[in-house]
Design an enzyme around this catalytic site. Structure first.
Site, PDB file in Angstrom:
ATOM      1  N   GLN A 119      97.788 -49.663   0.923  1.00 43.23           N
ATOM      2  CA  GLN A 119      99.156 -49.562   0.411  1.00 43.23           C
ATOM      3  C   GLN A 119      99.740 -48.228   0.845  1.00 43.23           C
ATOM      4  OE1 GLN A 119      99.600 -50.122  -3.893  1.00 43.23           O
ATOM      5  NE2 GLN A 119     101.002 -48.383  -3.893  1.00 43.23           N
ATOM      6  N   GLY A 120     100.776 -48.248   1.662  1.00 47.23           N
ATOM      7  CA  GLY A 120     101.387 -47.027   2.181  1.00 47.23           C
ATOM      8  C   GLY A 120     102.627 -46.643   1.399  1.00 47.23           C
ATOM      9  N   SER A 154      94.352 -45.786  -0.299  1.00 48.73           N
ATOM     10  CA  SER A 154      93.042 -46.401  -0.542  1.00 48.73           C
ATOM     11  C   SER A 154      92.686 -47.374   0.572  1.00 48.73           C
ATOM     12  CB  SER A 154      93.055 -47.163  -1.879  1.00 48.73           C
ATOM     13  OG  SER A 154      93.366 -46.291  -2.937  1.00 48.73           O
ATOM     14  N   GLU A 238      99.887 -52.485 -10.739  1.00 48.41           N
ATOM     15  CA  GLU A 238      98.879 -51.420 -10.634  1.00 48.41           C
ATOM     16  C   GLU A 238      98.651 -50.744 -11.962  1.00 48.41           C
ATOM     17  OE1 GLU A 238      98.473 -49.082  -6.519  1.00 48.41           O
ATOM     18  OE2 GLU A 238     100.399 -48.794  -7.505  1.00 48.41           O
TER      19      GLU A 238
END
Length: 361
Positions: A119-120, A154, A238
């Site tokens: 995830q950027g 991550s 999240e």
């Protein structure tokens, strides 16, 4: 509320326990090897029929109520097995905002674990203030060209794809100029560097540099400018304590600390209270999910409570074992990051104040 299993749930739990008794011992639960073998664990769970229980069946999920995910989390913790890989934020983010073409192309690989993702979002100058990010996506013909720098990414070292948030409109104010993309990580113009964490792990987080990487126009998630909506869907998932998954693990660690400590400390007693509180809180959240209630800013409450509990348990581990036990010391050290990752505790308090309590500056 009746917490007992239905006959179908009890059968599922029994089958999972039997499967775990044969397979869980083959997979590490911490350290570098855990991160290195997480994809194998994901695929093993899926092949056994124990992953993606509540995800849509048309994309490879099981179309079951979320209580089955809870059973998986409880039994993984009970068996001392690795946790269930966290991909729900991708499934819900892409599932809610992407085109049907993108959903059919990418969701099956996310759910069955055959394609790895990162995830950027966060950047060195835009972590909690995500709307200030500067990674730019400039359209050139049928592609967008990406330049920028992401951090705390991550699984970036093993990812096949990145759900990337970038600025497509430099004239629009803050979050209004952001768009989301599915970017191929195995291409020129993408450079990944590992980040060593305080607990010694080097293959969980990385930083990624984009220097002319490209994304086809049809791999934008949503429309231009929809990136903030995609991001809020993602971070909302999240920030949930993954139903009972985290609570079950905190509770198990607390019980093991009591077994090691003939004279429990105040820190351990407080950790026991906190972990029990979180268990009941997420049971209430599960009940709401089963009743069709969806949560928005309330996810900040979940994230804040989860942070308090994990750090309480971490302090208890340090109080019981000091620095003598590497695993317990690692639990304490990792807990320190909880108040930063996924949105700082200060940001969660601001969201609770403004969007739930209706307070203004």
């Amino acid at each position: 509320m009746d917490f007992r299993d239905s006959p179908d749930e009890a059968d599922f739990r029994a089958r999972l326990r039997a499967w775990l008794s044969r397979h869980a011992k083959d997979f590490p639960t911490s350290g570098e090897e855990y991160w290195a073998r997480q994809a194998q664990w994901h695929q093993a769970l899926y092949a056994g029929g124990f992953f993606g229980q509540s995800f849509p069946g048309e994309y490879g999920g099981r179309d079951l109520p979320p209580v089955y995910d809870v059973i998986v989390d409880e039994e993984l913790a009970r068996a001392g097995a690795p946790p269930r890989p966290s991909v729900g934020y991708l499934v819900y983010g892409i599932g809610r905002h992407a085109s049907e073409q993108l959903r059919r192309r990418f969701l099956p690989g996310i759910i069955n674990g055959t394609e790895r993702w990162c995830q950027g979002f966060s950047e060195p100058g835009a972590g909690s203030d995500l709307a200030s990010l500067t990674t730019a996506a400039r359209r050139e013909g049928d592609s967008y060209v990406i330049h920028g720098h992401k951090i705390w990414t991550s699984y970036s070292d093993v990812a096949d794809y990145c759900l990337l948030l970038a600025r497509t409109d430099t004239e629009a104010k803050r979050h209004r100029g952001l768009s989301a993309f599915i970017l191929d990580m195995k291409q020129p113009g993408v450079q990944q560097r590992p980040l060593r964490m305080i607990n010694g792990v080097t293959n969980e987080f990385g930083q990624v540099f984009f220097d002319g990487a490209t994304v086809p126009v049809d791999r934008m998630v949503g429309a231009p400018g929809d990136g903030w909506a995609v991001a809020m869907t993602v971070v909302g998932h999240e920030r949930e304590p993954s139903t009972l998954g985290y609570a079950a693990r905190y509770g198990k660690l607390v019980r093991s600390l009591f077994a090691r400590s003939p004279d429990p400390s105040d820190e351990l007693a407080w950790a026991a209270v906190q972990s029990e509180m979180l268990t009941h809180h997420v049971r209430r959240r599960l009940s709401e999910q089963l009743d069709g209630v969806s949560h928005g800013p309330e996810g900040s409450l979940d994230k804040l409570l989860m942070t308090w509990v994990e750090q309480s348990v971490g302090h208890a581990a340090l109080a019981v074992a000091g620095t003598r036990d590497p695993d317990l010391l690692g639990a304490y050290l990792y807990s320190r990051a909880q108040s930063v990752m996924g949105g700082t505790s200060q940001i969660q308090k601001n969201i609770i104040a403004s969007r739930i309590l209706g307070l203004s500056e």
